[in-house]
Design a protein around this motif. Sequence first.
Motif, PDB file in Angstrom:
ATOM      1  N   ASP A   1       5.178  55.467  15.321  1.00 42.27           N
ATOM      2  CA  ASP A   1       5.870  56.101  14.211  1.00 42.27           C
ATOM      3  C   ASP A   1       7.215  56.667  14.646  1.00 42.27           C
ATOM      4  OD1 ASP A   1       3.865  55.420  12.539  1.00 42.27           O
ATOM      5  OD2 ASP A   1       3.003  57.414  12.353  1.00 42.27           O
ATOM      6  N   GLY A   2       7.878  55.979  15.571  1.00 40.67           N
ATOM      7  CA  GLY A   2       9.203  56.404  15.997  1.00 40.67           C
ATOM      8  C   GLY A   2       9.234  57.605  16.904  1.00 40.67           C
ATOM      9  N   MET A   3       8.084  58.040  17.403  1.00 39.86           N
ATOM     10  CA  MET A   3       8.047  59.258  18.203  1.00 39.86           C
ATOM     11  C   MET A   3       7.548  59.007  19.612  1.00 39.86           C
ATOM     12  SD  MET A   3       6.742  62.064  15.400  1.00 39.86           S
ATOM     13  CE  MET A   3       5.330  61.093  14.892  1.00 39.86           C
ATOM     14  N   GLY A   4       7.843  57.863  20.169  1.00 36.87           N
ATOM     15  CA  GLY A   4       7.448  57.582  21.548  1.00 36.87           C
ATOM     16  C   GLY A   4       6.142  56.825  21.603  1.00 36.87           C
ATOM     17  N   GLY A   5       5.920  56.191  22.738  1.00 32.67           N
ATOM     18  CA  GLY A   5       4.756  55.332  22.872  1.00 32.67           C
ATOM     19  C   GLY A   5       3.617  55.964  23.638  1.00 32.67           C
ATOM     20  N   THR A   6       2.675  55.131  24.001  1.00 34.11           N
ATOM     21  CA  THR A   6       1.513  55.571  24.751  1.00 34.11           C
ATOM     22  C   THR A   6       1.921  55.936  26.175  1.00 34.11           C
ATOM     23  OG1 THR A   6       1.072  53.260  25.268  1.00 34.11           O
ATOM     24  CG2 THR A   6      -0.092  54.211  23.374  1.00 34.11           C
ATOM     25  N   THR A   7       0.958  56.378  26.963  1.00 35.33           N
ATOM     26  CA  THR A   7       1.240  56.892  28.310  1.00 35.33           C
ATOM     27  C   THR A   7       0.424  56.108  29.340  1.00 35.33           C
ATOM     28  OG1 THR A   7       1.460  59.066  27.250  1.00 35.33           O
ATOM     29  CG2 THR A   7       1.471  59.014  29.660  1.00 35.33           C
ATOM     30  N   PRO A   8       0.796  54.844  29.603  1.00 38.77           N
ATOM     31  CA  PRO A   8       0.013  53.993  30.514  1.00 38.77           C
ATOM     32  C   PRO A   8       0.354  54.270  31.983  1.00 38.77           C
ATOM     33  CG  PRO A   8       1.865  52.751  29.680  1.00 38.77           C
ATOM     34  CD  PRO A   8       1.944  54.118  29.040  1.00 38.77           C
ATOM     35  N   LEU A   9       0.079  55.476  32.459  1.00 41.73           N
ATOM     36  CA  LEU A   9       0.450  55.834  33.825  1.00 41.73           C
ATOM     37  C   LEU A   9      -0.218  54.923  34.842  1.00 41.73           C
ATOM     38  CD1 LEU A   9       1.988  57.701  35.710  1.00 41.73           C
ATOM     39  CD2 LEU A   9       0.053  59.301  35.602  1.00 41.73           C
ATOM     40  N   HIS A  10      -1.426  54.459  34.530  1.00 40.41           N
ATOM     41  CA  HIS A  10      -2.117  53.561  35.470  1.00 40.41           C
ATOM     42  C   HIS A  10      -1.305  52.285  35.694  1.00 40.41           C
ATOM     43  CE1 HIS A  10      -3.343  52.244  31.459  1.00 40.41           C
ATOM     44  NE2 HIS A  10      -3.667  51.065  31.979  1.00 40.41           N
ATOM     45  N   ALA A  11      -0.731  51.743  34.616  1.00 39.84           N
ATOM     46  CA  ALA A  11       0.080  50.531  34.752  1.00 39.84           C
ATOM     47  C   ALA A  11       1.348  50.806  35.555  1.00 39.84           C
ATOM     48  CB  ALA A  11       0.429  49.982  33.365  1.00 39.84           C
ATOM     49  N   VAL A  12       1.939  51.977  35.362  1.00 41.49           N
ATOM     50  CA  VAL A  12       3.166  52.318  36.085  1.00 41.49           C
ATOM     51  C   VAL A  12       2.888  52.489  37.573  1.00 41.49           C
ATOM     52  CG1 VAL A  12       4.988  54.044  36.303  1.00 41.49           C
ATOM     53  CG2 VAL A  12       4.202  53.351  34.038  1.00 41.49           C
ATOM     54  N   ILE A  13       1.752  53.113  37.906  1.00 42.25           N
ATOM     55  CA  ILE A  13       1.396  53.246  39.323  1.00 42.25           C
ATOM     56  C   ILE A  13       1.158  51.868  39.932  1.00 42.25           C
ATOM     57  CG2 ILE A  13      -0.317  54.151  40.945  1.00 42.25           C
ATOM     58  CD1 ILE A  13      -0.675  56.539  39.081  1.00 42.25           C
ATOM     59  N   ASP A  14       0.535  50.981  39.173  1.00 44.86           N
ATOM     60  CA  ASP A  14       0.364  49.604  39.654  1.00 44.86           C
ATOM     61  C   ASP A  14       1.722  48.948  39.904  1.00 44.86           C
ATOM     62  OD1 ASP A  14      -2.403  49.707  39.601  1.00 44.86           O
ATOM     63  OD2 ASP A  14      -2.581  48.777  37.627  1.00 44.86           O
ATOM     64  N   GLU A  15       2.686  49.188  39.009  1.00 48.67           N
ATOM     65  CA  GLU A  15       4.023  48.610  39.182  1.00 48.67           C
ATOM     66  C   GLU A  15       4.700  49.173  40.429  1.00 48.67           C
ATOM     67  OE1 GLU A  15       5.937  49.468  35.462  1.00 48.67           O
ATOM     68  OE2 GLU A  15       4.329  48.480  34.338  1.00 48.67           O
ATOM     69  N   ALA A  16       4.504  50.467  40.673  1.00 50.31           N
ATOM     70  CA  ALA A  16       5.063  51.066  41.894  1.00 50.31           C
ATOM     71  C   ALA A  16       4.423  50.437  43.124  1.00 50.31           C
ATOM     72  CB  ALA A  16       4.842  52.575  41.883  1.00 50.31           C
ATOM     73  N   ALA A  17       3.110  50.189  43.052  1.00 49.84           N
ATOM     74  CA  ALA A  17       2.414  49.564  44.180  1.00 49.84           C
ATOM     75  C   ALA A  17       2.965  48.180  44.470  1.00 49.84           C
ATOM     76  CB  ALA A  17       0.917  49.496  43.893  1.00 49.84           C
ATOM     77  N   VAL A  18       3.257  47.420  43.425  1.00 56.21           N
ATOM     78  CA  VAL A  18       3.831  46.084  43.608  1.00 56.21           C
ATOM     79  C   VAL A  18       5.186  46.181  44.305  1.00 56.21           C
ATOM     80  CG1 VAL A  18       4.771  44.073  42.398  1.00 56.21           C
ATOM     81  CG2 VAL A  18       2.587  45.044  41.679  1.00 56.21           C
ATOM     82  N   SER A  19       5.991  47.167  43.907  1.00 53.85           N
ATOM     83  CA  SER A  19       7.317  47.300  44.516  1.00 53.85           C
ATOM     84  C   SER A  19       7.223  47.686  45.988  1.00 53.85           C
ATOM     85  CB  SER A  19       8.147  48.339  43.755  1.00 53.85           C
ATOM     86  OG  SER A  19       7.666  49.655  43.977  1.00 53.85           O
ATOM     87  N   LEU A  20       6.129  48.331  46.386  1.00 52.26           N
ATOM     88  CA  LEU A  20       5.957  48.760  47.777  1.00 52.26           C
ATOM     89  C   LEU A  20       5.320  47.685  48.655  1.00 52.26           C
ATOM     90  CD1 LEU A  20       4.721  52.399  47.073  1.00 52.26           C
ATOM     91  CD2 LEU A  20       6.802  51.801  48.320  1.00 52.26           C
ATOM     92  N   GLU A  21       4.812  46.619  48.036  1.00 53.23           N
ATOM     93  CA  GLU A  21       4.159  45.568  48.806  1.00 53.23           C
ATOM     94  C   GLU A  21       5.100  44.977  49.853  1.00 53.23           C
ATOM     95  OE1 GLU A  21       2.567  42.590  46.262  1.00 53.23           O
ATOM     96  OE2 GLU A  21       0.889  43.812  45.552  1.00 53.23           O
ATOM     97  N   GLY A  22       4.591  44.856  51.060  1.00 54.53           N
ATOM     98  CA  GLY A  22       5.358  44.246  52.131  1.00 54.53           C
ATOM     99  C   GLY A  22       6.370  45.161  52.792  1.00 54.53           C
ATOM    100  N   LYS A  23       6.496  46.393  52.309  1.00 53.15           N
ATOM    101  CA  LYS A  23       7.445  47.335  52.902  1.00 53.15           C
ATOM    102  C   LYS A  23       6.703  48.294  53.829  1.00 53.15           C
ATOM    103  CE  LYS A  23      10.886  47.232  49.183  1.00 53.15           C
ATOM    104  NZ  LYS A  23      12.052  46.882  49.994  1.00 53.15           N
ATOM    105  N   MET A  24       7.258  48.514  54.996  1.00 54.71           N
ATOM    106  CA  MET A  24       6.648  49.386  55.981  1.00 54.71           C
ATOM    107  C   MET A  24       7.322  50.759  55.950  1.00 54.71           C
ATOM    108  SD  MET A  24       4.352  47.430  57.147  1.00 54.71           S
ATOM    109  CE  MET A  24       3.775  48.483  58.495  1.00 54.71           C
ATOM    110  N   GLY A  25       6.581  51.757  56.409  1.00 54.31           N
ATOM    111  CA  GLY A  25       7.109  53.108  56.473  1.00 54.31           C
ATOM    112  C   GLY A  25       6.402  54.037  55.516  1.00 54.31           C
ATOM    113  N   ARG A  26       6.596  55.322  55.750  1.00 47.19           N
ATOM    114  CA  ARG A  26       5.968  56.345  54.906  1.00 47.19           C
ATOM    115  C   ARG A  26       6.575  56.293  53.507  1.00 47.19           C
ATOM    116  NH1 ARG A  26       4.959  62.711  56.404  1.00 47.19           N
ATOM    117  NH2 ARG A  26       4.767  63.505  54.287  1.00 47.19           N
ATOM    118  N   ALA A  27       5.709  56.353  52.494  1.00 40.34           N
ATOM    119  CA  ALA A  27       6.153  56.242  51.104  1.00 40.34           C
ATOM    120  C   ALA A  27       5.784  57.491  50.323  1.00 40.34           C
ATOM    121  CB  ALA A  27       5.545  55.009  50.440  1.00 40.34           C
ATOM    122  N   ALA A  28       6.534  57.762  49.281  1.00 37.96           N
ATOM    123  CA  ALA A  28       6.261  58.877  48.380  1.00 37.96           C
ATOM    124  C   ALA A  28       6.399  58.415  46.946  1.00 37.96           C
ATOM    125  CB  ALA A  28       7.207  60.046  48.656  1.00 37.96           C
ATOM    126  N   LEU A  29       5.451  58.831  46.112  1.00 37.40           N
ATOM    127  CA  LEU A  29       5.512  58.612  44.669  1.00 37.40           C
ATOM    128  C   LEU A  29       5.709  59.984  44.036  1.00 37.40           C
ATOM    129  CD1 LEU A  29       5.116  56.351  42.480  1.00 37.40           C
ATOM    130  CD2 LEU A  29       2.755  57.141  42.299  1.00 37.40           C
TER     131      LEU A  29
END
Length: 414
Positions: free
Chosen positions: A181-209
């Motif tokens: 209704d024009g007031m913002g969408g749902t809050t799929p934080l689980h999907a966003v964390i999965d997307e962050a995990a994909v971006s970190l794949e193959g990268k070495m070193g200490r990470a922070a979210l």
Amino acid sequence: MAVWEMASGLAHSGYFSTTGTQQAGTLWGSQRKLVSFRRHQQRGFRKMRNARSIGITLALLALTVSGCRTISPVEDVPQAPVPVSAIQFEAGEWRVTDLVVVVTDASGTMYVNETFPAAKALTESFVQAMPAADAPARSPEYDAGAIGFGGSDRMTVPLEPFNRAALAHQASDLEIMGSVDGMGGTTPLHAVIDEAAVSLEGKMGRAALVVISDGLPDNPVAALGAGEVLIASRSSQTCIHAVQTGNSTDGQAFLKQLSELSNCGSLRNASEATSAAEVQYLARSVFAGLGTPAVAAPNPCRDRVRLSGIEFAFDRSTLSEKSKEVLSVAVRQLGECPEIRLTVSGYTDSIGTATYNNGLSFRRADAAKDYLIAHGVKASRLDAEGFGESDPVASNGTAVGRAENRRVELAPID
């Protein structure tokens, strides 16, 4: 979902945005917002509430049910970025975090609860407080990315070598995203964390979210599960730092659980980051460490892996796709730690006879064991056991609780 790039002034910075069928405008600055929300509250956000996943545990059920009620924003939290400079390391300190992803919640709950302006302002301030690329560091690698989200919409900076300008463009252009209704969408934080995990794949070193949110995701259990998989999938240490906007006790409880998934995370309210010194303190907690050899990350095979919530349908022992994803993480962990042996324990809910449930729990444990063996884990390293309906992790008095109890757990054998 259409894909578009911002105007040429942003394109060169490395910042890009994706949107669904409708890009929400800058909604929070209008006096019509609260009137509009009251008019549509029962109609629009009932859809969000009814769309919650049935995989939510009883401990977090109240969070989900109440997630769309109006939460008063914390007073005296800046609605505009605080002027702040990049942190400077003191003698004996250096940057110990090599990879960082800043996640900013721009979903419907942030609009309804009027906490988005504070989240946007804090994101902008945090970006300015991040250490410079040439600051003293344990490792030369320094990658940073950002994800703003609401519903299926994203405003993203890829995880690439630190670019303050690109991060600042993204932070300054954050707006409510998604469409209910024009007031913002749902809050799929689980999907966003999965997307962050994909971006970190193959990268070495200490990470922070770094998660800046009211703490009211659509599916808290799925978000916590995504965080567990993220941490378990990396051989290097991964820390989750959460900053709550607003004063929801449910949101605080969830973000506390999220930050405690790692042994190096933190939790604070946005009201604790209102001055330049406090924003710098937040940045120091994410980036700074003593100039000593890095502490080895905990042995990933020693951590208990739990397949929670949705792994088995009622009266079935077939692995779900989500279960296979988590088991794939266990396969990688076991490959890194060849000396570790695991107990594979199966469980059921309370429906059915004890004898039948005992057999079903064994079949579930065997299904997980067979998957691990098929993917290269030696059978001699695995012991499968079935415990029937014993040791429930949730109440068997509800469908949600019974779904949680239909599970398999992996635990190292000491």
